[in-house]
Every structure is written in structure tokens, then in C-alpha cells.
Design an enzyme around this catalytic site. Structure first.
Site, PDB file in Angstrom:
ATOM      1  N   SER A 109       0.962  -1.168   0.116  1.00 39.71           N
ATOM      2  CA  SER A 109      -0.096  -0.039  -0.047  1.00 39.71           C
ATOM      3  C   SER A 109       0.771   1.180  -0.005  1.00 39.71           C
ATOM      4  CB  SER A 109      -1.143  -0.053   1.175  1.00 39.71           C
ATOM      5  OG  SER A 109      -1.288   1.325   1.638  1.00 39.71           O
ATOM      6  N   LYS A 110       0.360   2.352  -0.524  1.00 43.16           N
ATOM      7  CA  LYS A 110       1.026   3.492  -0.632  1.00 43.16           C
ATOM      8  C   LYS A 110       0.588   4.704   0.554  1.00 43.16           C
ATOM      9  CE  LYS A 110       2.830   3.804  -5.070  1.00 43.16           C
ATOM     10  NZ  LYS A 110       2.814   4.160  -6.165  1.00 43.16           N
ATOM     11  N   ARG A 111      -0.094   3.989   1.632  1.00 41.07           N
ATOM     12  CA  ARG A 111      -0.529   4.590   2.709  1.00 41.07           C
ATOM     13  C   ARG A 111      -0.447   3.750   3.866  1.00 41.07           C
ATOM     14  NH1 ARG A 111      -5.665   6.044  -0.035  1.00 41.07           N
ATOM     15  NH2 ARG A 111      -4.343   7.313  -1.604  1.00 41.07           N
TER      16      ARG A 111
END
Ligand code: GLU
Length: 491
Positions: free
Chosen positions: A252-254
Site C-alpha cells: 500500500s502507498k498509505r
């Protein structure tokens, strides 16, 4: 001369994936005594985020990834911000038009939208239909006279395929029919990613391109552009995708909070705030997709530089294991020189409003160094040092096999012994208290258990005698006196 680059777009904060790409490029340059270039691809003004540049530079510096050319350091191939190179891209796009490899397209947004919608309805590829590719000189003149500002598109060959050799994956090919005549220069004079990227890699004499594998579909387009310009493309190495710890899908980029309540940081600033050491993250990231051998995990910066090669970069996706990172960070923390660890802890204690000077923190280090995975773990280990008043259940003072009266005696006797000590140092404290426990016929576990609760409020705390010495006589006596009060009130 090996010249590699990391070419981020400042559209958000630096994340683990970006840092891994940067690290591999940096390692490759250092390994081969080449140059590492940082280039800012900031031509997409709609996605541009001002704060991301500072975050990027700070994150890279924190990881120890210095650049030989780029922002703030300059270099002979600058400027290194694409937004400052617009005339160059315009000039090169024009060259392709003149050479017959590109053409001006006057189609309106509405027409293009309609085209896409129709193709979508018919389940056909939604690319551009090449309407302007064969306009006559007269038709073009007419459009110009109407004041329409064109975009410039590449003339992609209608047949055949375009291949390139990837140093990690071997030959990759794409049918030319799968590519439409993509835009090089937009009507506002800004280049697309493709044009700016290719022109810069060429002008900056980049020898190897190492980037995430999501860029593979762009590469045949770039190869066509190199051909059209009459340039030799650099060598390509597309790095394996990074998978989430579960192995399901891309990382995930979060930041996410796991079902266990655990935080999974993603941004470099988050790793830093969570108390990971830059050298541990450096070592860890180097092993996300590359390996030295099948077993060695802990490698110094110098060892990694010395051994880094593309042969050991894997083709298959790389897993990002937070458990491994935690383990590694603990190893690096334990290896730190205590003075160094104290210095690194200071900002974390400051932030938590635990006021302690470096000297005091340094004294705490031996008590906690073995017990930390991340720097932030120190907070829960040392919080009791700073508390005005401890909060605990007074029943905890009464250790197994003891009654209230014995507990009261332990507290009273300790108070006396500690008050009488000529110097309040660890060894003396220990000797005096051990003797007292023995003379009272109590087990060490019982005697010190009571004292631990009284002075730290915790059943599990750093080694007691060192702790008492750091707390200092005044605080210790005050805490013991209060424990006696609490005990009597509870009894
Ligand atoms: N600006 C692109 C990015 O954000 C660069 C990709 C490349 O390395 O070509 O990743």
C-alpha cells in the site's frame, strides 16, 4: 562512465518503494564509481505538491543517499528540475516534427472524449485514431489560421513490434499496434512524462535506467522515441514490484493499521517518526528485491556497496516484511554505541516532554538498550522516570508469600538503608539492599518486587539498582514514602 538517476515526481511524500528505487540506483553508482543524479520530474502541474520536494530531500539525506548532481548541488547537466527545461523539450519535439517522426494534432478535447467513449462502448482500445497524422499542408494551415494550438504526437509504426532488453527480465516486446500515437508535447507547451524523460536521460547521458516495473509498458514507447531521435537508448533494469506483508497485492502507498492494532508505516517520514534507524532501513530496503546470498541479512553500508549487482536482483515480486524490519532494527539498536543511542533518543524524549539532559539519557541507555526494537519503545520503558506521581494498584506492592506488615517493613527498611548511604550509586545501593533483604529473611524476588513497584509503578521495569541510582535519592525516598501511604490506605 556509469550515470544513473532517480527521477521522482513531487506528487507526494517519499515512500518505501521510491526509496528502494533510489537506493538501488545509488548503490549501483557507488559500486561502479559512477555518478548518481537526482532529477525532479515536476512537469505535471496538476499533481504537483510543494511540500513533497523538501520531504524528498530530507528523506534521502536521512537515509544517507547523497546525489552527485541535482537540486541544491547543481551539476554540469542542469537544470535538474524539468519545469526549468521547457524550451528544451519544445525544441526536441519540434525536431521530431521536422524529421517526420511526429506530427501536430489539432483535435479538440470534445472529439477525443467522444472517441474514447465510442471505443469504450464497442470494447475497443481507447487510443487516439490518428486523425491528424496525415493532414495535408492546406488542412494544417487552416487549423493554424483558426488559432487552434496543437499538441505534438509521435508517429508510432503501424506494424511490427518494439523490443528491448531488460537486464533483469530479458527481452520484452510490445506490438506496435498496441500503442497509439501518444502525446509528446501538450498544447500548453509542457512535455508529457515520455518526452521529458527520454530527452533528459539522453542529454544527461544516463547509462542505466533502474526503475519500478510499473514503467515497463512505457519503455517500448521510449525506445521508439530514441529511434526517432537517432539516439542509443540506455540500458534498462526494471525492479521487482514490492508486495504487502501478507503477500496479497502490491504494498500500500498509505500507512495502515493492522487488525492487531499495529501500525504499518509506508512513508520514510513515518518510519523515521516510528523510531527506525536509517542504517537499519537502508540495510532492509537493500534486501527488498536484492540479496547477497541466501542467508546473510545484516550487512553494513560498505558491504552492500561492495556486493551490489544486478545479477542478484530478483525477477519475482519482493515481500516487505515488517517483522524482519523490526528484528533488524533491534539488531542495529543493540549494536549502537551507547553515546550515539542517547543522542538519537533525545529528540524522541523531547517530543514526549520527558525532560532529561543527554547525560541522564546516557545513564538510562544500558538499562533499556537490549529491550528496544524501535527508538520509540524507549518511551514506555522510561516514562516512570519522569512521572510526577506513579499510578499503580497498591495491592501489587504485596508480593507473593508476603503480608501487609512485611511489605510495610520492606518499605520502611529500604527507606532507612537508602537514606543512610554515603553515596547513592548503583553498586552501593545493590549491596546495601541485598544485605537488608537477607537479614529480613526475604527472597530477593519479594524484597525487590515491592521496591520495584514502589519506585517504578511497574512489575516489569529496567534493572532496579541502576534505575534507583538514576532516579536519585530524593525521588526514590519520596516514592517509597508514598508507597507506604498507599499501602496503609489500602490495608
Ligand atoms: N517520474 C517518474 C516517477 O515518478 C520516473 C519514472 C522513471 O524512472 O522513468 O517515477
Amino acid at each position: 562512465m556509469i550515470r544513473v538517476r532517480y527521477a521522482p515526481s513531487p506528487t507526494g511524500y517519499l515512500h518505501a518503494g521510491g526509496a528502494r528505487t533510489c537506493l538501488f540506483n545509488w548503490l549501483f553508482a557507488r559500486r561502479h564509481n559512477g555518478r548518481f543524479i537526482l532529477r525532479i520530474e515536476d512537469t505535471d502541474r496538476t499533481r504537483y505538491q510543494e511540500r513533497s520536494l523538501a520531504d524528498l530531500l530530507e528523506g534521502l539525506r536521512w537515509l544517507g543517499l547523497d546525489w552527485d548532481e541535482g537540486p541544491e548541488v547543481g551539476g554540469p547537466y542542469g537544470p535538474y528540475f524539468q519545469s526549468q527545461r521547457l524550451p528544451l523539450y519544445q525544441e526536441y519535439a519540434q525536431k521530431l516534427v521536422e524529421a517526420g517522426h511526429a506530427y501536430k494534432c489539432y483535435c479538440s478535447q470534445e472529439r477525443l472524449q467522444q472517441l474514447r467513449a465510442e471505443a469504450g462502448r464497442r470494447n475497443q482500445p481507447t487510443g487516439y485514431d490518428r486523425h491528424c497524422r496525415e493532414l495535408s499542408a492546406k488542412e494544417r494551415a487552416q487549423k493554424e489560421a483558426e488559432g487552434i494550438v496543437p499538441v505534438i504526437r509521435l508517429k508510432v509504426p503501424l506494424e511490427g513490434e518494439t523490443s528491448f532488453h531488460d537486464l533483469i527480465r530479458g527481452t520484452i516486446s510490445m506490438q506496435n499496434s498496441q500503442m497509439d500515437d501518444f502525446i509528446l508535447l501538450k498544447s500548453d507547451g509542457y512535455p508529457t512524462y515520455h518526452l521529458a524523460n527520454v530527452v533528459d536521460d539522453h542529454l544527461m547521458e544516463i547509462s542505466h535506467i533502474m526503475r519500478a516495473d510499473e514503467w515497463i509498458p512505457s519503455t517500448p514507447r521510449h525506445v521508439l522515441m530514441y529511434r526517432a531521435f537517432g539516439w542509443t537508448p540506455p540500458l534498462y533494469a526494471h525492479l521487482p514490484v514490492i508486495l504487502s506483508p501478507t503477500g496479497k497485492g502490491k504494498m500500500s502507498k498509505r500507512k495502515t493499521i493492522g487488525s492487531d492494532g499495529r501500525e504499518y508505516p509506508v512513508l520514510i517520514r513515518e518510519f523515521r517518526a516510528a523510531g527506525y534507524l536509517p542504517e537499519a532501513l537502508f540495510n532492509f530496503l537493500a534486501l527488498v528485491g536484492w540479496s547477497y546470498d541466501d542467508k546473510t541479512e545484516i550487512l553494513t553500508r560498505e558491504q552492500i556497496i561492495q556486493h551490489f549487482d544486478l545479477e542478484h536482483v530478483s525477477k519475482s515480486p519482493a515481500k516487505f516484511s515488517y517483522d524482519k524490519l523490526d528484528w533488524m532494527n533491534g539488531v542495529y539498536i543493540r549494536q549502537l554505541d551507547p553515546d550515539d543511542l542517547a543522542r538519537r533518543l533525545k529528540p524522541f524524549l523531547d517530543k514526549a516532554k520527558f525532560e532529561a539532559d543527554l547525560h541522564t539519557i546516557r545513564r538510562m541507555v544500558p538499562l533499556i538498550q537490549e529491550r528496544m526494537v524501535k527508538l520509540t519503545d524507549a518511551l514506555a520503558l522510561v516514562d516512570f522516570f519522569f512521572a510526577e506521581e506513579l499510578c499503580y494498584d497498591p495491592q501489587l506492592l504485596i508480593q507473593k508469600g508476603m503480608d501487609v506488615e512485611q511489605t510495610r517493613q520492606v518499605l520502611a527498611e529500604s527507606e532507612q538503608v537508602l537514606r543512610a548511604l554515603p553515596v547513592f550509586e548503583e553498586a552501593d545501593i545493590e549491596a546495601a539492599l541485598r544485605a537488608k533483604a537477607e537479614s529480613m529473611g526475604l527472597k530477593a524476588r519479594q524484597f525487590f518486587g515491592t521496591l520495584r513497584i514502589a519506585t517504578t509503578g511497574k512489575e516489569v521495569a529496567p534493572p532496579l539498582f541502576g534505575t534507583l541510582a538514576i532516579l536519585g535519592r530524593d525521588k526514590v525516598l519520596k516514592r517509597i514514602a508514598r508507597a507506604r501511604e498507599l499501602l496503609m490506605a489500602a490495608a
